[in-house]
Design an enzyme around this catalytic site. Sequence first.
Site, short mmCIF file in Angstrom:
data_model
loop_
_atom_site.label_atom_id
_atom_site.label_comp_id
_atom_site.label_asym_id
_atom_site.label_seq_id
_atom_site.Cartn_x
_atom_site.Cartn_y
_atom_site.Cartn_z
CG ASP A 1 -1.89 -1.14 1.23
OD1 ASP A 1 -2.21 -1.63 0.12
OD2 ASP A 1 -2.30 -1.57 2.32
CB SER B 1 -5.62 -34.13 -37.58
OG SER B 1 -6.05 -32.96 -38.23
CG ASP C 1 -7.05 -2.95 -1.87
OD1 ASP C 1 -7.97 -2.14 -1.68
OD2 ASP C 1 -5.98 -2.67 -2.45
CG ASP D 1 -2.14 -5.65 1.40
OD1 ASP D 1 -2.77 -5.47 2.46
OD2 ASP D 1 -1.69 -4.72 0.70
CG ASP E 1 -5.31 -31.85 -34.34
OD1 ASP E 1 -4.42 -32.68 -34.15
OD2 ASP E 1 -5.74 -31.56 -35.48
#
Length: 777
Positions: free
Chosen positions: A32, A328, A90, A88, A612
């Site tokens: 801060d 594929s 906030d 922290d 794939d």
Amino acid sequence: MEQDGILSQIESSPCSLLTVRVIRARNLHQTDVLSQSDCYVSLWLPTASTNKFQTKTIKNCKDPVWNETFYFRIQSQVKNVLELALYDKDVVTQDDHLFTVYFDTAKLSLGEQVFMHFKRDSQRQEELDVVFALDNISGPPETIITNGVLVSRKICCLEVQVVEKKKKKDSLEKEFSFKVQGSYEGTQEIMLGSDLAFSSSPARFHYARYRQPTLDVTLPGKKQPPFSDKGFDLYAKAEDCPDHLDVRLGFDLCAQEQDFLCKRKKYVAPALKKVLQLEQDLLDHETPVVAIMTTGGGMRSLTALYGSLRGLKKLEVLDCAAYLTGLSGTTWTMSNLYRDADWSQKDLDKQISEAQKHMTKCKINSLSLEYLKYYKKQLSQRKREGRKTSFIDLWGLVLESLLHDGKDNHKLSDQQRAIDGGQNPLPIYTAVNVKNNYSTLDFKEWVEFTPYEVGLQKYGAFVRSEDFGSEFFMGRLMKKVPESRICFLEGMWSSLFSLNVLYIWNSSHSSEDFWHRWTRDQVDNIEEEPHLPQKPHELRTRLFTPPGPLGSTLRSALTDRLSIAQEHNFLKGFQMHNDYLENKHFCRWKGTVLDTFPNQLTQSEEFLSLVDTGFFINTSVMPLLKPERKVDIILHLNYSAGSQTKALDQTCKYCSEQGILFPRVDLSEEDRRNLKECYLFDGAETPGAPVLLFFPLVNDTFQKYKAPGQKRSESEMEDGKVDLYGCCSPYSTYSIQYTEKAYDCLVQLGEYNILNNKDLIMQALHTAVARKRQKKK
């Protein structure tokens, strides 16, 4: 415990009480601007509880003291890694995440108390002090089921029912809400009070018994319990669920595949005797396991594979093969072939002609209004079934329209008809399981699909193919979802829309290393004090530092995929065994960044994220390198665009890093510049590796020969000019329509390259038979 012929271990294992006392932190860095940090510690041990716990917040202090104690009931056979995260607080924005310590409780010994100092680094001198204690818990041990990598724990079913004591004439419908956090069901609503309903149907919750969750009840018109309405009775009953698992835990082949291999030998042994002109019948131990392996390449690979298979059929080598693998575009060919229960026992002209019809037809109809309505209806139906739909599902439907005349009801499990007698090679389709926010270098897991099972080799976990996509919890089938039509699987196996920026960079620069520092977690090994004796299966204590806003944004931009196929995760709820990193099966396929972070592995995910295989390596060889399949010879049919050796080189590198037996590929620079049609790598320098026949897709002698030994006439020379990779080539990976001539030329080229290398194929087969005989001696 016998599961489909595979032995899974049932063990009685004691639980322990883990006590964690968070003492204090020192020298915390100020985040801060106007004051010191307002810090608290979050404790997360998912193997013991569904809840995250946290200390109180100490405001404006760089040396906060909490001195708070937390308790966890842990299973000794499970890998329990406690995450101690420092935040922290906030009020306005999201809490700042300072760092996280990962502590493996396997470091602790029963009956001992340890005061630990975790030092973030030597410069900042930031420290976190925690006291740990591990004690026995009285009572009977817990019964678990394990394969040495995954652990399934006891499941209970809680049944809840509401009964109205007295029916009121003017009663209205009343909605009760019940919640069991961490259960499979989560929250359920019960309606009561219609004209005929005096009691509700029972609501059921399945949960892991070790978690000992609570039942939260919300009454009609009330926001919070307790249950105080005297007009209703609440009945609850909990019972243990059976120990039977619907997920097969084991690393051996399933009973159906073992049975298939026995039946397939009745085709393979006489076929090998004939093509090799042997005087005596091959005994079981003398019969090599032959596999045909293909690579992807869109419609090019679909078409060329037809030619290669027809060539193998004409050489009578197709009957020698036990496996056929694809990814594929080659999965599209395989899906078409296995609709016919006896396809390899016939010539392939009919299938090739049928494929030509769809390859050459106008594709604009696939985007007609009629088809768009059909796509929407099909996607809506999948969503109603409980599936998570994506653009990949739409791609599967488009493929269906491109490759078929109408709706295709064929399913993967239907292909059992084509292999139950051993009459065709066993098809194996491949995909890769990935994780959001990670490149495939950092996280990828091979997934294999057969008509019998779908599974992840790394974990030794498999489900029946007809159950893939259904919902599971701790190895039990909870909700059966109808099996997908195979077009949706084809869309997933060939999900070319799952690319990201890293893949594009890798394709053009052959390496992701340049971006790696931006996409990897910042994790450092840290030394704790006191230093505890090292145990073989324990993990190092590590510290994770979260990236800043810029780093997070860049990482997302590099790793986010356009679209991804997601299916319900059948590993959900399992836990990692304490010794999983010592398991030889797991170690064969590990190597990703997250493998030593058990809380973040696949068993903790709601969905599998499948792409794939080509987004890692354009190969379908990995299922064939599973030691239990004992593959002796691999015909590597390459249909890649660009470099014909890249996928093979990547496979060699991967296998070397993983300690997987694979032949050494020794190609000269001249060979790489001017590739021949076939190369034989016998693996003599790597004992135990399969023999490898490598067929790059090249137009070499086909330019002058229309068949082996038959030169082209002047008028036929034009037919030999097959432009495979030029800028004007009709065979681009993204081309979806060929002319009849282009289609026929590619089929003929694929067939010719096989037929023209008969001698090398026979040499490879002779080598494999000789090695089998020598091994027996």
